[in-house]
Write a protein that holds these residues in place. Structure first.
Motif: not given
Length: 76
Positions: A27, A22, A30
């Motif tokens: 992200h 991720a 993450a």
């Protein structure tokens, strides 16, 4: 879910694998989760510095995403 065992058996290695995937996809949460493992010393003293850099990067990315697209799925 894997890190905390929510609905599954706890499996930190699986959680780390998913966070890495991720993080590569951009992200920031993450990246933050991985950074915290480094900061807590999971990867030694040198990893602490890497973790701080990762955490700052995650914060920068989250702010940038929230400015560009406040409804982005990356902020969930």
């Amino acid at each position: 879910m894997y890190s905390d065992g929510l609905g599954v058996e706890p499996d930190l290695d699986k959680a780390i694998e998913l966070w890495r995937r991720a993080s590569v996809l951009g992200h920031p949460y993450a990246t933050r989760n991985l950074a915290m493992l480094y900061i807590k010393g999971r990867y030694g003293l040198a990893g602490v510095f890497k973790g701080v850099g990762m955490l700052l990067s995650a914060i920068r990315d989250a702010v940038s995403i929230s400015i560009q697209d406040p409804k982005s799925n990356l902020l969930w």
